[in-house]
Design a protein around this motif. Structure first.
Motif, PDB file in Angstrom:
ATOM      1  N   VAL A 249      -5.827   2.898  -5.480  1.00 47.21           N
ATOM      2  CA  VAL A 249      -4.953   1.613  -4.965  1.00 47.21           C
ATOM      3  C   VAL A 249      -4.362   1.662  -3.800  1.00 47.21           C
ATOM      4  O   VAL A 249      -4.449   0.738  -2.982  1.00 47.21           O
ATOM      5  N   ARG A 250      -3.954   2.916  -3.507  1.00 48.26           N
ATOM      6  CA  ARG A 250      -3.434   3.069  -2.113  1.00 48.26           C
ATOM      7  C   ARG A 250      -4.494   2.386  -0.970  1.00 48.26           C
ATOM      8  O   ARG A 250      -4.321   1.785  -0.208  1.00 48.26           O
TER       9      ARG A 250
ATOM     10  N   ALA B 111      -5.390  -1.260  -1.330  1.00 46.54           N
ATOM     11  CA  ALA B 111      -4.378  -1.984  -0.817  1.00 46.54           C
ATOM     12  C   ALA B 111      -4.066  -1.786   0.788  1.00 46.54           C
ATOM     13  O   ALA B 111      -4.016  -3.006   1.467  1.00 46.54           O
TER      14      ALA B 111
ATOM     15  N   ALA C  41       1.796   2.013  -3.667  1.00 41.60           N
ATOM     16  CA  ALA C  41       0.812   2.323  -4.615  1.00 41.60           C
ATOM     17  C   ALA C  41       1.079   3.424  -5.273  1.00 41.60           C
ATOM     18  O   ALA C  41       1.466   4.426  -5.038  1.00 41.60           O
ATOM     19  N   THR C  42       0.688   3.475  -6.418  1.00 40.28           N
ATOM     20  CA  THR C  42       0.890   4.486  -7.603  1.00 40.28           C
ATOM     21  C   THR C  42      -0.219   5.514  -7.515  1.00 40.28           C
ATOM     22  O   THR C  42       0.202   6.493  -7.753  1.00 40.28           O
TER      23      THR C  42
ATOM     24  N   ALA D 248       0.859  -1.240  -0.016  1.00 41.56           N
ATOM     25  CA  ALA D 248       0.185  -0.056  -0.016  1.00 41.56           C
ATOM     26  C   ALA D 248       0.801   1.208  -0.191  1.00 41.56           C
ATOM     27  O   ALA D 248       0.489   2.298  -0.722  1.00 41.56           O
TER      28      ALA D 248
END
Length: 336
Positions: free
Chosen positions: A174-175, A178, A169-170, A166
């Motif tokens: 997504v973070r 995650a 994450a990009t 996490a």
């Protein structure tokens, strides 16, 4: 594409040598988690009600209450074991590092695991608490007895290992996802160790706090990661292109280097030294004369001799001149 060229590509996560400024939210989370960490340690050392809760859950024996899920949880708890989880996450982050042409993902995983081992290991062996299966006296905190159970390494490792995904994450979306998945995995691993009777409740609580502290402190180590990445890339280039380590072209093997000759350059008539020979592939590298000095005349130049033995050549035997040649020479001298 060569590996050194991949490492020079721009990274998706630019690193910096400046110490990052932590946001107020992160600082508040770090301070509150540290306070909880200290409170749990003090509660166990002073045999507070937290220790009473530990014994109540242990004597209740959850694994006997729901034996049907015991086999499944034996496999699930592996998601908090340091070896298997590190291999799985390192494989994924290694692929990410190759895609991004940056060592930052692998360095972030290494730094987080190093911090985890140092902080958790120091408390484990410093307090020496025994686990529930090795407890000796009911109601005792079982400290300083040679154990290594407090805090829970499985729980802390689950928080850090899955939390790093996490952290790297990009995108914000997504973070968030995650982070939720990592939190559920860490929660499940901690509760599973309590169910199996391998950890006290306070062990798991302290493991969650220890892992979260490592993740919250990880941005402070970004300058060290940037320095390590620069050092490793430079070391790789020295290994590949350093003196004596670069591959030798096959066409140059077995051929003697040419001599150093002098030749006046056609532009301006200034002399230049050029190295010619088979080792250079026929190309010449000009070396102009030193600035501020006039070019030396041809008779003043130092003759350049080939390297090798300085032994004088062997004397050749004197061959007698035939009689016919002597007569021809004598006639020529008389006629002149």
């Amino acid at each position: 594409m060569r590996t050194d060229e991949k490492l020079h590509r721009p990274a998706e996560y630019p690193t910096t040598r400046d110490l990052p400024r932590m946001s107020r939210t992160r600082l508040w989370l770090f301070g509150s988690t540290l306070a909880v960490y200290v409170a749990i340690v003090v509660g166990v050392v002073t045999s507070s009600k937290l220790v009473t809760l530990d014994w109540q859950v242990m004597l209740w024996r959850p694994y006997k209450q729901w034996p049907q899920i015991h086999a499944a949880l034996d496999y699930f708890v592996v998601l908090g074991q340091r070896g298997p989880t590190a291999v799985m996450v390192a494989a994924w982050l290694g692929w990410r590092a190759w895609r991004q042409r940056s060592l930052h993902p692998m360095l972030a995983l290494g730094a987080s695991l190093l911090l985890l081992n140092i902080t958790v290991g120091a408390v484990k062996y410093g307090l020496g608490r025994l686990g529930p299966h090795y407890a000796t006296a009911v109601g005792s905190p079982e400290l300083f007895a040679g154990g290594d159970i407090f805090p829970s390494g499985h729980t802390a490792n689950a928080v850090v290992t899955w939390g790093v995904l996490a952290y790297l994450a990009t995108t914000p979306r997504v973070r968030r996802w995650a982070s939720v998945i990592a939190a559920l995995l860490a929660l499940g691993v901690g509760m599973t160790t309590i169910y199996l009777g391998t950890h006290w409740v306070s062990d798991v609580l302290l493991g969650w706090a220890a892992g979260l502290l490592v993740l919250l402190a990880l941005p402070w180590f970004e300058p060290a990661m940037a320095w390590a990445e620069d050092f490793l890339v430079a070391a790789w280039h020295r290994l590949r292109h350093g003196s004596g380590l670069a591959p030798v072209p096959a066409r140059a093997l077995g051929q003697r280097p040419g001599l150093v000759t002098q030749r006046a350059s056609q532009a301006g008539g200034q002399p230049a030294l050029e190295a010619v020979g088979a080792a250079t592939g026929g190309h010449t590298a000009a070396m102009p004369h030193a600035p501020g000095r006039p070019p030396a005349a041809r008779h003043e130049r130092t003759p350049v001799t080939p390297t090798g033995s300085r032994r004088p050549p062997a004397e050749r035997p004197v061959r007698p001149i035939p009689l016919a040649h002597q007569q021809v020479r004598g006639r020529g001298a008389a006629g002149s």
